[in-house]
Design an enzyme around this catalytic site. Structure first.
Site, PDB file in Angstrom:
ATOM      1  N   ASP A 346       0.831  -1.202   0.000  1.00 41.33           N
ATOM      2  CA  ASP A 346       0.000   0.000   0.000  1.00 41.33           C
ATOM      3  C   ASP A 346       0.869   1.258   0.000  1.00 41.33           C
ATOM      4  OD1 ASP A 346      -2.655   1.285   0.405  1.00 41.33           O
ATOM      5  OD2 ASP A 346      -1.793   1.858   2.341  1.00 41.33           O
ATOM      6  N   GLU A 383       1.436  -0.215  -5.099  1.00 42.94           N
ATOM      7  CA  GLU A 383       0.283   0.624  -5.408  1.00 42.94           C
ATOM      8  C   GLU A 383       0.766   2.013  -5.805  1.00 42.94           C
ATOM      9  OE1 GLU A 383      -3.643   2.743  -3.432  1.00 42.94           O
ATOM     10  OE2 GLU A 383      -1.841   2.410  -2.263  1.00 42.94           O
ATOM     11  N   ASP A 458     -10.608   1.641  -4.590  1.00 46.33           N
ATOM     12  CA  ASP A 458     -10.296   3.064  -4.478  1.00 46.33           C
ATOM     13  C   ASP A 458     -10.932   3.905  -5.580  1.00 46.33           C
ATOM     14  OD1 ASP A 458      -8.760   3.224  -2.138  1.00 46.33           O
ATOM     15  OD2 ASP A 458      -6.971   2.512  -3.163  1.00 46.33           O
TER      16      ASP A 458
END
Length: 622
Positions: A346, A383, A458
């Site tokens: 992340d 990410e 997201d």
């Protein structure tokens, strides 16, 4: 791809194993040109020791309309990556072929073809079909462990939990989204493995499953234990074992940039019995795990968000805990009895020293080294919402969530939106140029390991982006499964699940729709079946054949396999003459995957095709 491009000579260089043949010290590269193109000189330009070297190309084969050339260039000794391009000189001008296409002038360094001789991603990744699951919303198979209303508060006495019935609507954006629980769990995932396998899925990517107060779990409180409302460590080990028994794999979400305020190290709400948490305690043994301003209560939060205190990687104990120690978090879950297959890191581009991302590359390489030391075939996935070129040269990440090189251009072409949902319309030639530019900047093996998604936890769901237009969704799905990189479906796409900005994009999977939306399920199965069987779609080079206005057509070829993908996003039918001679084929027969027409015969080096409005076709040479 427009009028100017059509006047250019035909020159093409793929990057799969037919076009680039490595040895310990050199690369043999192949190029095809139209046989009517007879340059006065043809070279490969490379840069051993950072200095230009032009190596003449030799005629390899002259057959029909194509001439094949070859040359051998040295592999760089000073760095892992060797870059090259092709230079043709004619009486009138020059033509340069590089990763982003053909130009009349020398290209910049960033678009040269590149080969990394030292770092390769895991071989298995490019063969997969990924499926992303947001665990709380996928399936509830063990209601006994589900979160109950007012069971606890996410922030001290604020934000109490709200238990909702499966399928109820979620709250509005910016309201109670993180507090709402629907009860999805690990047993729910395991109970659906037969379904997922029948869908053609081969790898699961799970949003965070470690202990955390929110439903999204990007606010970790315990990195070594599964959240008890999702299941137990033992259940997770059984899930992974079940996946592996089926030949499937699993990638977990790693949130190592910040923790929850509730993490025992921080203990913002004084839940520890010993009072040793870092909050309001300058003498805490964990004080330096975070970034406090002296003895004050001020600290660095991720993106300034106070509920996500940023970790301090200058502290050797933090480094040891997450990646450097023998029993680090990264290595712990890669080991038995778990044996996960990869990590999705992340906000990995934001991780570093101090407030920002200082020395970020050092830590990404360290994460990679830790993972690869435990399992050399671990997939290291980053990410990045925007361009990730610098992380994808081979020595940091194997692949990224490919927003910049896939989701952004796909959204612009099919949905007329940019990544911030502002109006953005591009034509087919601009679409192709964007895709090729993004691909050109990274080595081919990493291009094949990019994680391509139409949407995710997201983003707004793609079907909602296109205002419920399922024909356009199908076009985009066809592109997803035919383009270079690994396709990843966000759960529920196969039953046409919609959803706006989060948390609306995290609706419960509507299992009752499986019967009523069998049409979409079957469509996805068609795509996954072809992808799982096709070496060309998994590993073959991309060759553009047409890109004008609303219409694109490209080939994926490998060895004797040819697949042509053609898509018309427009509202009127389009007739195409596809120059398949550029792939080395003068005549042949193609089967139609989508419309199930009788075989389409191509002759004279051309394939004639009519594409209805808002439709795509996948043609497989038979």
């Amino acid at each position: 791809m427009g009028e100017c491009r059509m006047k250019a000579p035909f020159m093409y260089h793929g990057q799969d194993h037919r076009w680039v043949v490595p040895s310990d010290t050199s690369l043999t590269v192949y190029l095809v040109t139209g046989s009517d193109f007879q340059p006065e000189a043809l070279h490969v330009r490379c840069e051993p020791d950072n200095e230009e070297q032009l190596i003449p190309m030799e005629l390899s084969q002259d057959a029909g309309r194509l001439t094949t050339w070859q040359a051998t260039i040295p592999i760089n000794r000073d760095k892992a990556t060797t870059v090259y391009c092709f230079k043709a000189i004619t009486a009138e001008n020059q033509w340069w072929l590089h990763g982003a296409g053909l130009s009349k002038r020398m290209p910049g360094q960033e678009t040269l073809f590149r080969f990394n001789s030292e770092y390769q991603p895991p071989e298995w990744v490019k063969h997969q079909v990924f499926y992303q699951i947001f665990p709380d919303r996928f399936a509830n198979a063990n209601p006994r462990i589900s979160v109950t209303t007012n069971e606890y508060c996410l922030l001290g006495e604020e934000k109490p939990t709200i238990a909702k019935s499966w399928g109820d609507s979620v709250s509005e954006h910016g309201k109670q989204g993180a507090c709402e629980f629907f009860g999805g769990d690990l047993k729910g995932i395991r109970d659906k493995l037969n379904y997922l396998q029948s869908l053609g899925v081969t790898t699961l990517y799970l949003n965070p499953v470690f202990a955390a107060p929110s439903n999204h779990k990007y606010d970790t409180t315990d990195y070594l234990n599964i959240d008890p409302h999702l299941g137990t460590n033992e259940e997770f080990a059984e899930l992974v074992n079940d996946l592996h028994q089926r030949g499937m794999k699993v990638v977990l979400d790693a949130v190592f940039n910040h923790t929850s305020l509730n993490h025992p190290w921080f203990d913002r709400f004084h839940q520890r019995d010993d009072g040793q948490g870092a909050w309001q305690n300058p003498g805490s043994p964990f004080r330096d795990y975070y970034q406090f301003d002296g003895n004050s209560e001020n600290y660095i939060g991720w993106k300034g968000i106070h509920t996500l205190p940023k970790l301090n990687f200058l502290n050797p104990e933090v480094r040891s805990y997450f990646y450097a120690g023998d029993n680090s978090v990264i290595r712990h879950w890669l080991r038995q009895p778990y044996g996960i297959d990869g990590w999705r890191f992340d906000v990995i581009h934001m991780l570093g020293e101090g407030e920002g991302a200082t020395n970020n590359a050092h830590y990404v390489r360290a994460f990679r080294a830790s993972a690869k030391a435990e399992n050399p075939q671990c997939y290291v996935l980053g990410e990045h919402f925007f361009e990730a070129t610098q992380w994808l040269q081979g020595d940091q990440e194997d692949g990224a969530m490919n927003y910049y090189g896939f989701a952004h251009p796909v959204r612009a072409f099919f949905a007329n939106l940019d990544i911030a949902f502002a109006p953005c319309r591009i034509e087919a030639d601009e679409f192709a140029g964007w895709l090729m530019e993004a691909m050109a900047k990274i080595p081919w093996s990493n291009q094949l390991c990019q994680l391509n998604q139409l949407d995710s936890h997201d983003t707004m769901r793609f079907l909602t982006m296109v205002n419920g237009d399922e024909a356009t969704l199908r076009c985009a799905l066809i592109f997803l499964f035919c383009w270079a990189g690994v396709p990843c479906l966000y759960y529920g796409t196969e039953v046409a699940l919609e959803g706006g900005h989060d948390p609306d994009n995290r609706r419960c999977f509507p299992w009752e729709r499986l019967d009523s939306r069998q049409d979409m399920v079957d469509f996805i199965k068609q795509l996954t079946s072809l992808r799982n069987q096709s070496s060309a779609l998994q590993s073959g080079s991309v060759q553009w054949l047409y890109a004008q206005g609303d219409v694109i057509a490209f080939a994926r070829c490998l060895d004797g396999e040819r697949i042509i993908c053609a898509i018309n996003r427009g509202t009127t039918p389009k007739e195409l003459s596809i120059p398949i001679w550029q792939t080395g084929l003068e005549q042949g027969c193609f089967s139609s995957l989508i419309n199930k027409e009788e075989g389409i015969d191509a002759s004279g080096g051309t394939l004639e095709l009519t594409l209805p409005a808002k439709s795509g076709e996948i043609l497989v040479q038979v």
